[in-house]
Design a protein around this motif. Sequence first.
Motif, short mmCIF file in Angstrom:
data_model
loop_
_atom_site.label_atom_id
_atom_site.label_comp_id
_atom_site.label_asym_id
_atom_site.label_seq_id
_atom_site.Cartn_x
_atom_site.Cartn_y
_atom_site.Cartn_z
N ARG A 1 4.74 4.26 8.80
CA ARG A 1 4.14 3.15 8.05
C ARG A 1 2.91 3.61 7.27
N GLU B 1 2.48 6.57 6.04
CA GLU B 1 3.03 7.29 4.89
C GLU B 1 3.51 6.32 3.81
N GLU B 2 4.15 5.22 4.22
CA GLU B 2 4.61 4.21 3.26
C GLU B 2 3.44 3.62 2.48
N LEU B 3 2.37 3.27 3.18
CA LEU B 3 1.20 2.70 2.51
C LEU B 3 0.62 3.67 1.49
N ARG B 4 0.53 4.95 1.87
CA ARG B 4 -0.01 5.96 0.94
C ARG B 4 0.90 6.09 -0.28
N ALA B 5 2.21 6.05 -0.07
CA ALA B 5 3.16 6.21 -1.18
C ALA B 5 3.14 4.99 -2.10
N GLU B 6 2.96 3.78 -1.54
CA GLU B 6 2.93 2.56 -2.35
C GLU B 6 1.75 2.54 -3.31
N ASN B 7 0.61 3.03 -2.86
CA ASN B 7 -0.62 2.99 -3.66
C ASN B 7 -1.40 4.30 -3.47
N TRP C 1 -5.24 4.37 -3.99
CA TRP C 1 -6.05 3.38 -3.28
C TRP C 1 -6.68 4.00 -2.04
N TYR D 1 -9.51 -2.58 0.73
CA TYR D 1 -8.46 -1.66 0.32
C TYR D 1 -8.16 -1.90 -1.15
#
Length: 123
Positions: free
Chosen positions: A55, A57-63, A66, A87
């Motif tokens: 999860r 990793e997903e957050l980093r990939a989405e933005n 940020w 954030y």
Amino acid sequence: MTLSPADLMRRNLLDVFNEPDPARRAAAIAETYAADVIWHEAEQIMHGRKELEHRAEELRAENPDWVFRPAGPASELDDIGHLGFHYGPAGQSPVVVGMDIARTQDGTIIELYTIVTEIHPPA
């Protein structure tokens, strides 16, 4: 050295969710969370370090541009830690405002709750 709940909250935000390097992030996860950690988000619950790592990793990939920033100091009461966060794009007003609350045991986070309190459209 056993980390306090406040130390764990800072580590959770800065050393895990702000870390772009997957190997350093995985090392921080191994040191910060219990193997069977449970993480509650509004729409899902993750079980264990691997799901938490995925999860993050997903957050980093989405933005990818940020960052998380603490919204004040971390606090603690007994085995509970709390840290508000902002954030959004680095150097700009936050898009998301929220807080993390965690139960800790023996210097690790055993249960984490992420609560989003405000969402602002990017400028």
